[in-house]
Design an enzyme around this catalytic site. Structure first.
Site, mmCIF file in Angstrom:
data_model
loop_
_atom_site.group_PDB
_atom_site.id
_atom_site.type_symbol
_atom_site.label_atom_id
_atom_site.label_comp_id
_atom_site.label_asym_id
_atom_site.label_seq_id
_atom_site.Cartn_x
_atom_site.Cartn_y
_atom_site.Cartn_z
ATOM 1 N N LYS A 102 65.492 13.327 68.794
ATOM 2 C CA LYS A 102 64.694 13.929 70.105
ATOM 3 C C LYS A 102 63.237 13.147 69.662
ATOM 4 C CE LYS A 102 63.119 15.196 74.136
ATOM 5 N NZ LYS A 102 62.735 13.777 74.289
ATOM 6 N N GLN A 148 58.639 13.894 63.311
ATOM 7 C CA GLN A 148 59.237 14.440 64.289
ATOM 8 C C GLN A 148 60.361 15.413 63.840
ATOM 9 O OE1 GLN A 148 58.075 12.801 67.495
ATOM 10 N NE2 GLN A 148 58.535 14.834 68.361
ATOM 11 N N LYS A 180 58.381 18.737 63.011
ATOM 12 C CA LYS A 180 57.858 19.203 64.182
ATOM 13 C C LYS A 180 59.100 19.884 65.242
ATOM 14 C CE LYS A 180 55.253 16.179 66.383
ATOM 15 N NZ LYS A 180 54.823 15.261 67.499
ATOM 16 N N LYS A 196 62.567 8.555 66.874
ATOM 17 C CA LYS A 196 61.434 8.007 67.156
ATOM 18 C C LYS A 196 61.713 6.260 67.782
ATOM 19 C CE LYS A 196 57.176 8.996 68.606
ATOM 20 N NZ LYS A 196 56.388 10.419 68.916
ATOM 21 N N GLY A 235 58.220 9.895 75.889
ATOM 22 C CA GLY A 235 56.974 8.890 76.156
ATOM 23 C C GLY A 235 56.083 9.049 74.816
ATOM 24 N N ASP A 236 55.242 8.106 74.639
ATOM 25 C CA ASP A 236 54.286 8.204 73.305
ATOM 26 C C ASP A 236 53.164 7.267 74.004
ATOM 27 O OD1 ASP A 236 53.994 9.304 70.454
ATOM 28 O OD2 ASP A 236 53.665 7.389 70.351
ATOM 29 N N THR A 254 51.394 18.580 75.878
ATOM 30 C CA THR A 254 50.859 18.291 74.396
ATOM 31 C C THR A 254 49.575 18.772 74.500
ATOM 32 O OG1 THR A 254 52.494 16.546 74.414
ATOM 33 C CG2 THR A 254 50.690 16.549 72.635
ATOM 34 N N ASN A 313 47.240 10.491 77.850
ATOM 35 C CA ASN A 313 48.021 11.787 78.312
ATOM 36 C C ASN A 313 47.649 12.854 77.549
ATOM 37 O OD1 ASN A 313 50.652 13.543 77.243
ATOM 38 N ND2 ASN A 313 50.718 12.970 79.627
ATOM 39 N N SER A 320 59.542 19.097 76.302
ATOM 40 C CA SER A 320 60.732 18.196 76.715
ATOM 41 C C SER A 320 62.116 18.893 76.456
ATOM 42 C CB SER A 320 60.598 16.871 75.742
ATOM 43 O OG SER A 320 59.774 16.042 76.149
HETATM 44 P P1 NDP Z 1 48.397 7.300 75.721
HETATM 45 O O1 NDP Z 1 48.937 5.840 75.585
HETATM 46 O O2 NDP Z 1 48.424 7.811 77.034
HETATM 47 O O3 NDP Z 1 46.749 7.168 75.200
HETATM 48 C C1 NDP Z 1 46.351 6.881 73.883
HETATM 49 C C2 NDP Z 1 45.229 6.629 73.718
HETATM 50 O O4 NDP Z 1 44.683 6.446 72.390
HETATM 51 C C3 NDP Z 1 44.339 5.737 74.765
HETATM 52 O O5 NDP Z 1 43.091 6.065 74.968
HETATM 53 C C4 NDP Z 1 44.283 4.561 73.577
HETATM 54 O O6 NDP Z 1 43.313 3.600 74.069
HETATM 55 C C5 NDP Z 1 44.017 5.350 72.523
HETATM 56 N N1 NDP Z 1 44.350 4.310 71.237
HETATM 57 C C6 NDP Z 1 45.671 4.104 71.143
HETATM 58 N N2 NDP Z 1 45.833 3.409 70.134
HETATM 59 C C7 NDP Z 1 44.493 3.240 69.586
HETATM 60 C C8 NDP Z 1 43.968 2.393 68.455
HETATM 61 N N3 NDP Z 1 44.724 1.736 67.717
HETATM 62 N N4 NDP Z 1 42.515 2.720 68.334
HETATM 63 C C9 NDP Z 1 41.847 3.294 69.282
HETATM 64 N N5 NDP Z 1 42.356 4.148 70.268
HETATM 65 C C10 NDP Z 1 43.750 3.889 70.372
HETATM 66 O O7 NDP Z 1 49.129 7.897 74.278
HETATM 67 P P2 NDP Z 1 49.293 9.605 74.329
HETATM 68 O O8 NDP Z 1 48.116 10.465 74.632
HETATM 69 O O9 NDP Z 1 50.655 9.850 74.704
HETATM 70 O O10 NDP Z 1 49.322 9.492 72.626
HETATM 71 C C11 NDP Z 1 48.229 9.798 71.902
HETATM 72 C C12 NDP Z 1 48.659 10.471 70.428
HETATM 73 O O11 NDP Z 1 49.342 11.551 70.485
HETATM 74 C C13 NDP Z 1 49.770 9.557 69.701
HETATM 75 O O12 NDP Z 1 49.343 9.778 68.151
HETATM 76 C C14 NDP Z 1 50.968 10.035 70.214
HETATM 77 O O13 NDP Z 1 51.902 9.930 68.901
HETATM 78 C C15 NDP Z 1 50.501 11.612 70.025
HETATM 79 N N6 NDP Z 1 51.508 12.540 70.732
HETATM 80 C C16 NDP Z 1 51.940 12.313 71.927
HETATM 81 C C17 NDP Z 1 52.639 13.059 72.554
HETATM 82 C C18 NDP Z 1 53.085 13.025 74.153
HETATM 83 O O14 NDP Z 1 53.720 13.740 74.855
HETATM 84 N N7 NDP Z 1 52.702 11.984 74.939
HETATM 85 C C19 NDP Z 1 53.241 14.421 71.996
HETATM 86 C C20 NDP Z 1 52.466 14.470 70.772
HETATM 87 C C21 NDP Z 1 52.012 13.456 70.042
HETATM 88 P P3 NDP Z 1 43.624 2.390 74.463
HETATM 89 O O15 NDP Z 1 44.318 2.097 75.822
HETATM 90 O O16 NDP Z 1 42.518 1.280 74.219
HETATM 91 O O17 NDP Z 1 44.696 1.451 73.290
HETATM 92 O O1 2IT Z 2 54.974 12.755 69.354
HETATM 93 C C1 2IT Z 2 55.776 13.547 69.951
HETATM 94 O O2 2IT Z 2 56.104 14.677 69.909
HETATM 95 C C2 2IT Z 2 56.055 12.722 71.513
HETATM 96 N N1 2IT Z 2 55.534 11.591 71.653
HETATM 97 C C3 2IT Z 2 56.923 13.556 72.299
HETATM 98 C C4 2IT Z 2 58.447 13.469 72.098
HETATM 99 C C5 2IT Z 2 59.366 14.040 73.203
HETATM 100 O O3 2IT Z 2 60.497 13.934 73.014
HETATM 101 O O4 2IT Z 2 58.624 14.764 74.254
#
Ligand code: NDP
Ligand code: 2IT
Length: 452
Positions: free
Chosen positions: A96, A117, A120, A132, A171-172, A216, A247, A384
């Site tokens: 997952k 992961q 976690k 992943k 998603g991520d 998250t 997100n 999830s």
């Molecule tokens: P999104 O794609 O929705 O948003 C990512 C954000 O981070 C954007 O604002 C993006 O800006 C910025 N960003 C990404 N890469 C870079 C970079 N190299 N330098 C500067 N800014 C950056 O992703 P999420 O919100 O889903 O994910 C954000 C973090 O949270 C990640 O580390 C992800 O692994 C983690 N995460 C996500 C989960 C989920 O359920 N979605 C769960 C747990 C953890 P720009 O558009 O300019 O690239």
């Molecule tokens: O980093 C994470 O935990 C995620 N991007 C969410 C993973 C999931 O399966 O919901």
């Protein structure tokens, strides 16, 4: 009985081997170091964990898939991206973990995320293994039709590796509701099956769980609140800096605001915004989720309370709390120094591994409450797993029920990390607590299931 220092030197030797066997994967090395450097107390205390091959198996993915993803842009030009799925550990349940679409994606990045992961997912207490995937595809500036064609091509290869009992992506970075929709559609078409539980983060009308988009960010704020409670404080009136504007960042800001804190920043790869009145979420959601624009548009439209800083570091903005919610290694040692100088009380990781090891060390040494991602951002994958449960039962829970379950899971993760850290002589060290508690659950299952 081996001593802690003997165990530590065995683990250090293993880390050197990991570096040799996995060249050019610095993020994976970093994630492995961060975990293995904290395991000596538990491995020394419980001889079964010192069994030869246990930790060696844990750091080697069960399966790694790399594939070609060809697709055509709107002008008919062919692009070739690379797709990945690392199925790291299935001792506790189907693999997952999310899919990341970002140009920086490579095997080492996916392996670090998959490794994190495992622990976690174990901490959630639910039945999910660790995996992943993703691609070096860059969705920025691509039309919906291009994103759809890319997702269809990606799934045309990925479908043979996944399934509700096998591997369940979500998603991520770069993968949200739109992409999950296209991916699910192609999976359904190829397999001719309505297999809702094969992906999570689906739309609410077709098998998605309420509160999954929020989970998250909400979960991370609940974790930060729990850390503050340990210190006799709460979120009310605290100022918070948040990075990112995707997100995780958006729903972090939403929950902070709901619980009485003032979230004054957001950012993307172009720079950051400071809004002294607190981020206006309707405006941010409009710009990011509807228009898919850049954060400078927020400052332009918000008026006098907000300004945009091109480039720079959002951690320069003084605040009580910092919640990194963008990407790995975005909070460096120099940033940690600034945060400490400005009196930060807690740092809680919404992103995966956003704080460099040197920065974590400094923050902990300065007595700042530090919530590592594998604990603090586990709310997303936890919901999830609740989505999978709803899909399996062909039912849909109310938002209230999902949110209550999420809150209970986050409280439980906090308590587990806190108590585990105390049990292993590291009071207040959530990094050690999270690593050991996650490790114990996975290691016990691996030992029970034999050498596979
Ligand atoms: P999104 O794609 O929705 O948003 C990512 C954000 O981070 C954007 O604002 C993006 O800006 C910025 N960003 C990404 N890469 C870079 C970079 N190299 N330098 C500067 N800014 C950056 O992703 P999420 O919100 O889903 O994910 C954000 C973090 O949270 C990640 O580390 C992800 O692994 C983690 N995460 C996500 C989960 C989920 O359920 N979605 C769960 C747990 C953890 P720009 O558009 O300019 O690239
Ligand atoms: O980093 C994470 O935990 C995620 N991007 C969410 C993973 C999931 O399966 O919901």
């Amino acid at each position: 009985m081996t001593t802690r220092s003997e165990t530590q030197s065995t683990l250090t030797h293993l880390l050197t081997e990991i570096e040799h066997r996995n060249p050019a994967q610095p993020e994976f090395h970093q994630a492995a170091h961060e975990v293995l450097e904290t395991l000596a107390p538990v491995v020394a205390a419980r001889p079964e964990y010192a069994e030869p091959g246990l930790i060696e198996r844990l750091v080697e993915p069960e399966r790694q898939v790399i594939f070609r993803v060809p697709w055509q842009d709107d002008q008919g030009r062919v692009h070739v991206n690379r797709g990945f799925r690392v199925e790291f550990n299935s001792a506790l349940g189907p693999y997952k973990g999310g899919l990341r679409f970002h140009p920086s994606v490579n095997l080492g990045v996916i392996k670090f995320l998959g490794f994190e992961q495992i622990f976690k997912n174990a901490l959630t207490g639910l039945g999910i293994g660790g995996g992943k995937g993703g691609s070096d595809f860059d969705p920025h500036g691509r039309s919906d039709a291009e994103v759809m064609r890319f997702c269809q091509s990606f799934m045309t290869e990925l479908y043979r590796h996944i399934g509700e009992h096998t591997d369940v992506p979500a998603g991520d970075i770069g993968v949200g509701g739109r992409e999950i929709g296209y991916l699910f559609g192609q999976y359904r078409r190829i397999t001719n099956r309505w297999e809702a539980g094969v992906l999570t983060g689906k739309g609410q009308g077709w098998g998605g769980s309420l509160i999954r988009p929020e989970a998250t960010g909400y979960g991370n704020v609940l974790f930060a609140a729990a850390m503050l409670r340990e210190r006799g404080e709460d979120l009310e009136g605290q100022t918070a800096v948040v990075s990112g504007s995707g997100n995780v960042a958006i729903y972090t800001i939403e929950k902070l605001t709901a619980l009485g804190a003032n979230a004054i920043t957001c950012s993307d790869s172009s720079g950051y915004v400071v809004d002294e009145k607190g981020i206006d979420l309707d405006l941010l959601k409009q710009i990011k989720e509807v228009e898919r624009g850049r954060v400078d548009a927020y400052a332009e439209r918000r008026g006098a309370s907000a300004h945009f800083v091109a480039g720079g570091s959002v951690w320069d903005v003084p605040a009580d709390l910092a919640l990194p919610s963008a990407t790995q290694n975005e909070l460096t040692e120099a940033d940690a120094e600034t945060l400490i100088r400005n009196g930060v009380k807690a740092v809680s990781e919404g992103a995966n591994m956003p704080t460099t090891p040197e920065a974590v060390h400094l923050l902990q040494k300065a007595g700042v409450a530090f919530g590592p991602g594998k604990a603090a951002n586990a709310g997303g994958v936890a919901v999830s797993a609740l989505e999978m449960a709803q899909n399996h039962a062909r039912t849909a829970w109310t938002a209230q029920r999902v949110e209550e379950e999420l809150a209970a899971i986050m409280t439980n993760i906090h308590t587990t990390c806190h108590e585990t850290a105390e049990r292993y002589d590291a009071p207040g060290d959530y990094v050690t607590g999270a690593n050991i508690a996650g490790f114990e659950r996975v290691a016990d299952a691996m030992l029970a299931q034999g050498v596979i």
